[in-house]
Design an enzyme around this catalytic site. Structure first.
Site, PDB file in Angstrom:
ATOM      1  N   GLU A 118       0.813  -1.211   0.000  1.00  0.00           N
ATOM      2  CA  GLU A 118       0.000   0.000   0.000  1.00  0.00           C
ATOM      3  C   GLU A 118       0.858   1.278   0.000  1.00  0.00           C
ATOM      4  OE1 GLU A 118      -2.851  -0.959  -0.663  1.00  0.00           O
ATOM      5  OE2 GLU A 118      -3.969  -1.926   0.956  1.00  0.00           O
ATOM      6  N   TYR A 125     -12.798  15.300  20.420  1.00  0.00           N
ATOM      7  CA  TYR A 125     -11.513  14.748  19.977  1.00  0.00           C
ATOM      8  C   TYR A 125     -11.551  14.264  18.539  1.00  0.00           C
ATOM      9  CZ  TYR A 125      -8.358  15.622  23.706  1.00  0.00           C
ATOM     10  OH  TYR A 125      -7.521  16.270  24.549  1.00  0.00           O
ATOM     11  N   HIS A 183     -12.941  -1.841   3.375  1.00  0.00           N
ATOM     12  CA  HIS A 183     -11.522  -2.150   3.587  1.00  0.00           C
ATOM     13  C   HIS A 183     -11.030  -1.607   4.942  1.00  0.00           C
ATOM     14  CE1 HIS A 183      -7.204  -1.956   1.662  1.00  0.00           C
ATOM     15  NE2 HIS A 183      -7.194  -2.439   2.890  1.00  0.00           N
ATOM     16  N   HIS A 211      -2.660   3.044   8.315  1.00  0.00           N
ATOM     17  CA  HIS A 211      -3.808   2.354   7.709  1.00  0.00           C
ATOM     18  C   HIS A 211      -4.114   1.125   8.546  1.00  0.00           C
ATOM     19  CE1 HIS A 211      -6.364   0.088   5.100  1.00  0.00           C
ATOM     20  NE2 HIS A 211      -5.430  -0.826   4.835  1.00  0.00           N
ATOM     21  N   HIS A 266      -7.348  -2.026   9.612  1.00  0.00           N
ATOM     22  CA  HIS A 266      -8.631  -2.649   9.279  1.00  0.00           C
ATOM     23  C   HIS A 266      -9.454  -2.709  10.565  1.00  0.00           C
ATOM     24  CE1 HIS A 266      -6.463  -5.073   5.832  1.00  0.00           C
ATOM     25  NE2 HIS A 266      -6.453  -3.750   5.637  1.00  0.00           N
TER      26      HIS A 266
HETATM   27  P1  13P Z   1       0.653  -5.070   3.583  1.00  0.00           P
HETATM   28  O1  13P Z   1       0.936  -6.309   4.431  1.00  0.00           O
HETATM   29  O2  13P Z   1       1.219  -5.191   2.198  1.00  0.00           O
HETATM   30  O3  13P Z   1       1.098  -3.816   4.309  1.00  0.00           O
HETATM   31  O4  13P Z   1      -0.907  -4.983   3.425  1.00  0.00           O
HETATM   32  C1  13P Z   1      -1.702  -5.054   4.576  1.00  0.00           C
HETATM   33  C2  13P Z   1      -2.967  -4.302   4.411  1.00  0.00           C
HETATM   34  O5  13P Z   1      -3.485  -3.760   5.369  1.00  0.00           O
HETATM   35  C3  13P Z   1      -3.601  -4.235   3.077  1.00  0.00           C
HETATM   36  O6  13P Z   1      -4.578  -3.256   3.055  1.00  0.00           O
END
Ligand code: 13P
Length: 210
Positions: A73, A119, A160, A92, A94
């Site tokens: 990414e 916040y 995502h 980033h 999830h």
């Molecule tokens: P990577 O392991 O390549 O960083 O990808 C993990 C991820 O969160 C994909 O969105």
């Protein structure tokens, strides 16, 4: 802070996120801007078990110059650094609640989470848009993320997860945590009619905290 300190801080913050369930398996990636390039977590690495010496090193043009193979990414991080010159770090995740909001088709794509707490406004600002779905690692996502990043410090990638930037590594991690809490409150209160911060209250926060 020198590069060794930055490497250790990134590993410590990532481990803390992992320990508290903000990331599972090998999900998520973190980068930080250095004087002459960037550090980013290696692809397929667990945020819980990073090695400071093996973080991927990128040059100022985002080319891989050292350490393990970088996250797939990289372009997502590059979109934020390019669109927001003040960004010093990008996170980033999830994380569950923010990803849940990113899966709801009926939320407002330009700003799905209302201003409920100070916040969220202080760490994220007025807006956190949803970017349409792309598969993880698809470089076609970059222009869409850059467009979102031009007027927001954070975005939700549809189906995502969240991506946020900050003025430092610590700031970006705190912002990612705040996104998750705001998403949790939004989902908890969805069937209620919560009081929102007023425009005057939001303005006062932005004046006081930027
Ligand atoms: P990577 O392991 O390549 O960083 O990808 C993990 C991820 O969160 C994909 O969105």
């Amino acid at each position: 802070m020198d590069e060794d300190d930055t490497r250790r801080l990134l590993v410590d913050l990532a481990a803390s996120l992992f320990a508290r369930g903000f990331s599972v398996g090998s999900a998520g990636n973190i980068s930080v801007r250095l004087a002459d390039g960037y550090l980013i977590t290696p692809t397929n690495s667990s945020l819980g078990r990073l090695d400071p010496a093996r973080l991927a090193r990128l040059d100022a043009g985002f080319a891989h110059v050292g350490g393990d193979r970088p996250s797939k990414e990289v372009f997502m991080h590059r979109a934020f650094y390019t669109a927001r010159p003040e960004a010093r770090a990008v996170v980033h995740l999830h994380s569950t609640m923010a990803t849940a909001v990113a899966c709801l088709p009926e939320v407002a794509p330009d700003n799905p989470i209302p201003p409920l707490t100070p916040y969220f406004v202080m760490r994220i600002g007025r807006r956190m848009p949803v970017v349409p779905y792309f598969r993880p690692g698809d470089p076609a996502m970059e222009p869409a993320i850059a467009a979102a990043a031009r007027d927001a410090r954070a975005a939700l990638l549809a189906n995502h997860g969240p991506v946020v930037c900050g003025a430092s590594l610590t700031d970006a991690v705190y912002a990612a945590e705040e996104v998750e809490e705001a998403a949790k409150l939004f989902l908890l209160l969805r069937s209620a009619s919560p009081r929102r911060l007023t425009e005057a209250q939001i303005e006062a926060l932005l004046v006081a905290f930027g």
